[in-house]
Design an enzyme around this catalytic site. Structure first.
Site, mmCIF file in Angstrom:
data_model
loop_
_atom_site.group_PDB
_atom_site.id
_atom_site.type_symbol
_atom_site.label_atom_id
_atom_site.label_comp_id
_atom_site.label_asym_id
_atom_site.label_seq_id
_atom_site.Cartn_x
_atom_site.Cartn_y
_atom_site.Cartn_z
ATOM 1 N N LYS A 1 0.856 -1.193 0.000
ATOM 2 C CA LYS A 1 0.000 0.000 0.000
ATOM 3 C C LYS A 1 0.887 1.235 0.000
ATOM 4 O O LYS A 1 1.843 1.326 0.771
ATOM 5 C CB LYS A 1 -0.891 0.007 1.237
ATOM 6 C CG LYS A 1 -1.628 1.325 1.498
ATOM 7 C CD LYS A 1 -2.271 1.345 2.872
ATOM 8 C CE LYS A 1 -1.253 1.334 3.989
ATOM 9 N NZ LYS A 1 -0.497 2.624 4.112
ATOM 10 N N PRO B 1 9.330 -5.172 4.058
ATOM 11 C CA PRO B 1 9.880 -4.944 5.399
ATOM 12 C C PRO B 1 8.779 -4.816 6.450
ATOM 13 O O PRO B 1 7.653 -4.404 6.155
ATOM 14 C CB PRO B 1 10.648 -3.619 5.253
ATOM 15 C CG PRO B 1 10.849 -3.423 3.790
ATOM 16 C CD PRO B 1 9.698 -4.100 3.115
ATOM 17 N N ILE B 2 9.127 -5.151 7.684
ATOM 18 C CA ILE B 2 8.207 -5.052 8.810
ATOM 19 C C ILE B 2 8.131 -3.597 9.284
ATOM 20 O O ILE B 2 9.120 -2.876 9.271
ATOM 21 C CB ILE B 2 8.691 -5.939 9.976
ATOM 22 C CG1 ILE B 2 8.924 -7.381 9.501
ATOM 23 C CG2 ILE B 2 7.698 -5.903 11.132
ATOM 24 C CD1 ILE B 2 7.707 -8.081 9.001
ATOM 25 N N GLY C 1 5.407 1.202 6.828
ATOM 26 C CA GLY C 1 4.542 2.236 6.289
ATOM 27 C C GLY C 1 3.905 1.921 4.955
ATOM 28 O O GLY C 1 3.290 2.795 4.338
ATOM 29 N N ILE C 2 4.036 0.680 4.500
ATOM 30 C CA ILE C 2 3.418 0.296 3.228
ATOM 31 C C ILE C 2 2.420 -0.851 3.411
ATOM 32 O O ILE C 2 2.124 -1.592 2.471
ATOM 33 C CB ILE C 2 4.465 -0.044 2.147
ATOM 34 C CG1 ILE C 2 5.553 -0.983 2.684
ATOM 35 C CG2 ILE C 2 5.091 1.235 1.601
ATOM 36 C CD1 ILE C 2 6.592 -1.378 1.643
ATOM 37 N N GLY C 3 1.896 -0.974 4.610
ATOM 38 C CA GLY C 3 0.748 -1.832 4.858
ATOM 39 C C GLY C 3 0.968 -3.311 4.708
ATOM 40 O O GLY C 3 0.020 -4.047 4.413
ATOM 41 N N GLY C 4 2.195 -3.794 4.916
ATOM 42 C CA GLY C 4 2.456 -5.210 4.720
ATOM 43 C C GLY C 4 1.552 -6.111 5.539
ATOM 44 O O GLY C 4 0.897 -7.009 5.009
ATOM 45 N N GLY C 5 1.474 -5.882 6.845
ATOM 46 C CA GLY C 5 0.633 -6.716 7.699
ATOM 47 C C GLY C 5 -0.831 -6.605 7.358
ATOM 48 O O GLY C 5 -1.563 -7.606 7.352
ATOM 49 N N SER C 6 -1.292 -5.399 7.046
ATOM 50 C CA SER C 6 -2.696 -5.204 6.672
ATOM 51 C C SER C 6 -3.011 -5.904 5.360
ATOM 52 O O SER C 6 -4.070 -6.527 5.212
ATOM 53 C CB SER C 6 -2.998 -3.705 6.554
ATOM 54 O OG SER C 6 -2.837 -3.054 7.795
ATOM 55 N N ASP D 1 -6.271 -0.137 8.306
ATOM 56 C CA ASP D 1 -5.844 -0.202 6.910
ATOM 57 C C ASP D 1 -6.332 -1.451 6.186
ATOM 58 O O ASP D 1 -6.202 -1.538 4.959
ATOM 59 C CB ASP D 1 -4.314 -0.165 6.817
ATOM 60 C CG ASP D 1 -3.746 1.222 7.055
ATOM 61 O OD1 ASP D 1 -4.534 2.180 7.116
ATOM 62 O OD2 ASP D 1 -2.511 1.343 7.169
#
Length: 301
Positions: free
Chosen positions: A18, A109-110, A113-118, A151
């Site tokens: 994201k 990356p963890i 700020g690019i919504g990986g987990g979401s 998110d």
């Protein structure tokens, strides 16, 4: 779902990165949640979630950032929370949701700020509905997604959009063009709550969308007047963000901004070849950073 799936799994669902092209903080609710207005799009790169029916629940992880995720502990992982939440929802409806082996290919990356987990959670919800042959009304699915994080509903959408409220009020933006972009993260984790708490002003000017912009050039001009209100406190908290931004500017980006609460910054370029050259240059100078040239979703032509 996408072609070229993860070997050994019946289904593979993409969890695209994201990108907050702009993020304006316009207020704060009584419960402490900040009110946002954000221009959002999604990249072609991201994590992937593999799914297959199994005799017992399993969760495995691979990818460049698998070790970082494992260090956080599986209990808090959004993939598992999404599985458990959807399973309870289906059980309440008297529907079966059998054991599943979930595999997360962690390419982003963890805490970046690019919504990986979401995005991982959203891909898990979509994937499990397909694997289990189940359907959930859109409003109910969005409600489940919101329980996982502000998110997650927008990550279910995966197209250009404007997000308002705490992120759950979504308006599709089908006319936003695709952009050639380079994502750069110095592999420094940034805490979203810390950045929000560091905001000096909780109420800032709203996001103003252009009325007639269609072309990439017109949108670039419009976005230059937009902001990420989280960027100043994030830069104060983590000075490396300025180094990343400067690297993108030096590589020729037409627009540079931080995404989300950082530390990932993006640079927009006029053509994929320019983006790829910039990514190569930045990677050569900073071999330990996460650097990815990619393209975003959007309306072409």
């Amino acid at each position: 779902m996408q072609a070229g799936g993860i070997p050994g799994f019946a289904l593979t669902f993409a969890a695209p990165a994201k990108i907050n092209l702009a993020l304006h903080v316009v207020g704060q609710r009584a419960d402490g949640h900040h009110l946002l207005e954000s221009l959002v799009t999604f990249a072609e790169c991201g994590d992937r979630v593999g799914l297959i029916a199994a005799d017992r629940d399993r969760f495995t992880v691979s990818g460049r950032f698998a070790t970082d995720l494992s260090a956080e502990g599986n209990g808090g992982n959004l993939v598992l929370r999404a599985r458990d939440l959807l399973r309870r929802e289906l059980a309440a409806q008297g529907r079966m949701a059998g054991p599943v082996h979930l595999h997360l290919e962690k390419n982003l990356p963890i805490a970046s700020g690019i919504g990986g987990g979401s995005a991982d959670a959203a891909a898990t919800l979509r994937g499990l509905l397909s694997l289990w042959g189940a359907t959930v009304e859109a409003a109910s699915l969005n409600s489940l997604a919101l329980q996982l994080g502000a998110d997650v509903p927008m990550c279910l959408d995966r197209g250009p959009l404007v997000a308002r409220g705490i992120g759950e009020e979504i308006t599709p933006l089908p006319d936003l063009p695709p952009f050639d972009v380079v994502l750069v993260n110095p592999l420094v984790a940034v805490s979203t709550p810390v950045i929000f708490r560091s905001l000096v002003r909780k109420t800032n000017p709203p996001l103003v969308l252009p009325e007639d912009a269609r072309s990439t050039a017109e949108w670039l001009t419009a976005m230059a007047a937009m902001r990420n209100d989280l960027e100043p406190p994030a830069r104060a908290h983590e000075p490396m963000i300025e180094t990343v931004s400067n690297a993108l500017r030096d590589a020729g980006a037409a627009l540079v901004r931080m995404s989300g609460s950082g530390a990932t910054c993006f640079g927009l370029f006029t053509g994929m070849k320019s983006a790829e050259r910039a990514a190569e240059t930045i990677s050569a100078g900073h071999p330990r950073w996460y650097v990815q040239a990619t393209r975003t979703a959007g309306k072409s032509g």
